[in-house]
Design a protein around this motif. Structure first.
Motif, PDB file in Angstrom:
ATOM      1  N   ASP A 190       2.383   1.499  -3.483  1.00 19.77           N
ATOM      2  CA  ASP A 190       1.517   1.883  -4.314  1.00 19.77           C
ATOM      3  C   ASP A 190       1.215   3.456  -4.283  1.00 19.77           C
ATOM      4  O   ASP A 190       1.143   4.311  -5.327  1.00 19.77           O
ATOM      5  N   ALA A 191       1.073   4.009  -3.053  1.00 20.27           N
ATOM      6  CA  ALA A 191       0.839   5.492  -2.891  1.00 20.27           C
ATOM      7  C   ALA A 191       2.108   6.283  -3.359  1.00 20.27           C
ATOM      8  O   ALA A 191       1.947   7.349  -4.101  1.00 20.27           O
ATOM      9  N   PHE A 192       3.295   5.850  -3.236  1.00 20.89           N
ATOM     10  CA  PHE A 192       4.563   6.487  -3.667  1.00 20.89           C
ATOM     11  C   PHE A 192       4.417   6.351  -5.207  1.00 20.89           C
ATOM     12  O   PHE A 192       4.609   7.448  -5.710  1.00 20.89           O
ATOM     13  N   SER A 218       1.735   5.977  -7.212  1.00 21.17           N
ATOM     14  CA  SER A 218       0.774   6.800  -7.828  1.00 21.17           C
ATOM     15  C   SER A 218       1.273   8.369  -7.633  1.00 21.17           C
ATOM     16  O   SER A 218       0.786   9.113  -8.669  1.00 21.17           O
ATOM     17  N   TYR A 219       1.707   8.620  -6.740  1.00 20.71           N
ATOM     18  CA  TYR A 219       2.213  10.261  -6.507  1.00 20.71           C
ATOM     19  C   TYR A 219       2.812  10.545  -7.640  1.00 20.71           C
ATOM     20  O   TYR A 219       2.878  11.554  -8.338  1.00 20.71           O
ATOM     21  N   SER A 266       1.280  -2.811  -8.239  1.00 19.55           N
ATOM     22  CA  SER A 266       0.984  -2.780  -6.843  1.00 19.55           C
ATOM     23  C   SER A 266      -0.419  -2.985  -6.590  1.00 19.55           C
ATOM     24  O   SER A 266      -0.837  -3.447  -5.674  1.00 19.55           O
ATOM     25  N   ALA A 288       2.616   1.231 -10.258  1.00 22.77           N
ATOM     26  CA  ALA A 288       1.285   1.477  -9.378  1.00 22.77           C
ATOM     27  C   ALA A 288       0.317   0.642  -9.688  1.00 22.77           C
ATOM     28  O   ALA A 288      -0.392   0.107  -8.858  1.00 22.77           O
ATOM     29  N   LEU A 292       0.850  -1.421   0.032  1.00 24.37           N
ATOM     30  CA  LEU A 292       0.049  -0.145  -0.007  1.00 24.37           C
ATOM     31  C   LEU A 292       0.858   1.435  -0.010  1.00 24.37           C
ATOM     32  O   LEU A 292       0.467   2.355  -0.896  1.00 24.37           O
ATOM     33  N   LEU A 293       1.768   1.320   0.667  1.00 24.54           N
ATOM     34  CA  LEU A 293       2.813   2.446   0.811  1.00 24.54           C
ATOM     35  C   LEU A 293       3.405   2.660  -0.522  1.00 24.54           C
ATOM     36  O   LEU A 293       3.810   3.799  -1.012  1.00 24.54           O
TER      37      LEU A 293
END
Length: 108
Positions: A67-69, A71-72, A90, A87, A64-65
């Motif tokens: 994927d957040a990175f 995606s950002y 992930s 992303a 999850l972390l």
């Protein structure tokens, strides 16, 4: 399920090394190697019935972390490679982990 997490860990590890080679990015090397090794460690723990639950949750949180990175980074640069692709991968790993949690609730 442990095989998917292991494959993802290897992908992140190799991606960090390639990012360092292509862009001379020390941050890519460090984060790719650390994240990849942690995912490989989690996948190894998932092979054990004793540590399966903890390892699966750890892999989910780390994914999850990541994927957040990714995606950002994709939204900031609008470049599909590598952040957009990672992303999406992930998200696939997250969906696979959640699906396994729902399929075998007794284990978790």
């Amino acid at each position: 399920m442990p095989y998917i997490v292991a494959f993802y860990g290897i992908l992140i590890l190799v991606g960090g090394i390639i990012g360092h080679i292509k862009a001379a990015s020390t941050a890519s090397l460090v984060m790719g190697v650390v994240s990849g090794l942690l995912l490989l460690l989690a996948s190894g723990g998932m092979f054990s019935k004793k540590h399966f639950k903890k390892s699966a949750y750890f892999a989910l949180i780390l994914t999850l972390l990541l994927d957040a990175f990714f995606s950002y980074r994709f939204l900031a640069t609008l470049k599909f490679m590598p952040s957009g692709m990672l992303a999406i991968v992930s998200l696939g790993v997250i969906a696979s982990l959640i699906r396994s949690f729902r399929r075998h609730p007794r284990i978790y």
